[in-house]
Design an enzyme around this catalytic site. Structure first.
Site, PDB file in Angstrom:
ATOM      1  N   ASN A   9       0.860  -1.184   0.000  1.00 35.32           N
ATOM      2  CA  ASN A   9       0.000   0.000   0.000  1.00 35.32           C
ATOM      3  C   ASN A   9       0.894   1.231   0.000  1.00 35.32           C
ATOM      4  O   ASN A   9       1.501   1.559   1.017  1.00 35.32           O
ATOM      5  CB  ASN A   9      -0.902  -0.030   1.252  1.00 35.32           C
ATOM      6  N   LYS A  11       0.094   4.268  -0.155  1.00 35.62           N
ATOM      7  CA  LYS A  11      -0.504   5.462   0.461  1.00 35.62           C
ATOM      8  C   LYS A  11      -0.305   6.664  -0.484  1.00 35.62           C
ATOM      9  O   LYS A  11      -0.397   6.493  -1.693  1.00 35.62           O
ATOM     10  CB  LYS A  11       0.062   5.669   1.865  1.00 35.62           C
ATOM     11  N   HIS A  95      -9.278   1.128   5.746  1.00 34.62           N
ATOM     12  CA  HIS A  95      -7.939   1.313   6.327  1.00 34.62           C
ATOM     13  C   HIS A  95      -8.048   2.290   7.506  1.00 34.62           C
ATOM     14  O   HIS A  95      -8.841   3.241   7.463  1.00 34.62           O
ATOM     15  CB  HIS A  95      -6.978   1.861   5.263  1.00 34.62           C
ATOM     16  N   GLU A  97      -6.359   4.709   8.395  1.00 27.00           N
ATOM     17  CA  GLU A  97      -6.184   6.131   8.047  1.00 27.00           C
ATOM     18  C   GLU A  97      -7.464   6.697   7.447  1.00 27.00           C
ATOM     19  O   GLU A  97      -7.779   7.873   7.640  1.00 27.00           O
ATOM     20  CB  GLU A  97      -4.983   6.288   7.088  1.00 27.00           C
ATOM     21  N   GLU A 167      -4.634  -4.884  11.106  1.00 27.12           N
ATOM     22  CA  GLU A 167      -3.594  -3.875  11.267  1.00 27.12           C
ATOM     23  C   GLU A 167      -3.789  -3.139  12.586  1.00 27.12           C
ATOM     24  O   GLU A 167      -4.625  -2.215  12.668  1.00 27.12           O
ATOM     25  CB  GLU A 167      -3.685  -2.852  10.126  1.00 27.12           C
ATOM     26  N   GLY A 173       3.336   2.303  10.620  1.00 29.24           N
ATOM     27  CA  GLY A 173       4.301   3.367  10.370  1.00 29.24           C
ATOM     28  C   GLY A 173       5.110   3.772  11.586  1.00 29.24           C
ATOM     29  O   GLY A 173       5.765   4.813  11.588  1.00 29.24           O
ATOM     30  N   SER A 213       4.216  -2.121  10.128  1.00 30.30           N
ATOM     31  CA  SER A 213       5.676  -2.175  10.186  1.00 30.30           C
ATOM     32  C   SER A 213       6.244  -3.527   9.752  1.00 30.30           C
ATOM     33  O   SER A 213       7.251  -3.994  10.298  1.00 30.30           O
ATOM     34  CB  SER A 213       6.170  -1.793  11.593  1.00 30.30           C
TER      35      SER A 213
HETATM   36  O1  LIG Z   1      -1.494  -0.406   4.699  1.00 31.78           O
HETATM   37  C1  LIG Z   1      -0.418  -0.580   5.276  1.00 31.78           C
HETATM   38  C2  LIG Z   1      -0.293  -0.351   6.684  1.00 31.78           C
HETATM   39  O2  LIG Z   1      -0.897   0.827   7.098  1.00 31.78           O
HETATM   40  C3  LIG Z   1       1.070  -0.581   7.264  1.00 31.78           C
HETATM   41  O3  LIG Z   1       1.930   0.492   7.044  1.00 31.78           O
HETATM   42  P1  LIG Z   1       3.480   0.344   7.509  1.00 31.78           P
HETATM   43  O4  LIG Z   1       3.967  -0.942   6.876  1.00 31.78           O
HETATM   44  O5  LIG Z   1       4.149   1.545   6.964  1.00 31.78           O
HETATM   45  O6  LIG Z   1       3.459   0.243   8.992  1.00 31.78           O
END
Ligand SMILES: O=C[C@H](O)COP(=O)(O)O
Length: 253
Positions: A9, A11, A95, A97, A167, A173, A213
């Site tokens: 992803n 983002k 998600h 976010e 998640e 993140g 992460s």
């Molecule tokens: O969609 C992915 C997740 O929000 C994980 O993000 P991350 O791997 O940067 O922690």
């Protein structure tokens, strides 16, 4: 045996040139494997180009979100019919976010999940608890509720093809990963909820990813767990080398 699914992803990162360069670089690194599935979720402006660019490659393209309606006066939104018309196959829904910054709720996620199926898009349904909820020992209750609401009114046949991404919000993140055991425990609880909602066989068919992460250094342990069937990766999916290593871990799981 469920096939691991590794999804990147992106983002709100990368320019168009960087997105195309990523796929070109990844193509040289990705080994064709029938043991895993690899998915990229680019920003919306690049979806059509990356669908074209990934033709003939073992990569499927997913959107990061969508509107629930087929069409209408919803300025700035993207409909499932639009995604389908450009060859997008999957869509990330709910998600954290989107829940946090764009007011998505369990109810709107449910409407989007049903709409995705109506348009033959595979939803990646995201669930997960906040740090405060975890500290209050509410993880199981929160995640169960999110799963039940997301799947309300979804048929058994559709549900069997869904993907769920667990998640924990506090692990996204932040560099803080849930331990493989903790992540597996929650994924197992999600599978139990799905078995209650549907049947054991449907629950066993649904793939449950872990996200938060994930990186090349921890994915193998996560994928070795009985109820973790893949990863939804943010930061570590932005570099083709790192993403290829994650995809390879999927093929070797
Ligand atoms: O969609 C992915 C997740 O929000 C994980 O993000 P991350 O791997 O940067 O922690």
């Amino acid at each position: 045996m469920r096939k691991p699914i590794i999804a990147g992803n992106w983002k709100m990162y990368k320019t168009m040139d960087e997105a195309v360069a990523f796929v070109e670089a990844l193509a040289g690194k990705l080994k064709e494997s029938d043991k895993t599935e690899t998915v990229i979720c680019p920003p919306a402006p690049y979806l059509a180009a990356l669908v074209e660019k990934s033709k003939g490659l073992p990569i499927r393209i997913a959107a990061q979100t969508m509107h629930e309606e087929t069409e209408g006066a919803f300025t700035g939104e993207i409909s499932p019919a639009m995604l389908k018309s450009i060859g997008v196959e999957l869509v990330v829904l709910g998600h954290s976010e989107r829940r946090q910054y764009y007011n998505e709720t369990d109810d709107s996620v449910n409407r989007k999940v049903k709409s995705a199926f109506e348009h033959q898009l595979t939803p990646i349904v995201c669930v997960g608890e906040t740090l405060e909820q975890r500290e209050n020992n509410a993880t199981s209750a929160i995640v169960s509720e999110q799963v039940k609401k997301a799947f309300a009114g979804v048929s058994e046949t559709d549900a069997a093809s869904a993907i769920v991404a667990y998640e924990p919000v506090w692990a996204i993140g932040t560099g803080r990963t849930a331990t493989a055991e903790d992540a597996n425990k929650v994924c197992g609880q999600i599978r139990e909820v799905l078995a209650e909602l549907y049947s054991d066989s449907v629950a066993q068919a649904i793939r449950i990813q872990y996200g938060g992460s994930v990186k090349p250094g921890n994915i193998e342990e996560l994928l070795s767990m009985s109820d973790i069937d893949g990863a939804l990766v943010g930061g570590a999916s932005l570099d083709p080398e790192s993403f290829a290593a994650l995809a390879e871990a999927g093929a070797n799981a």
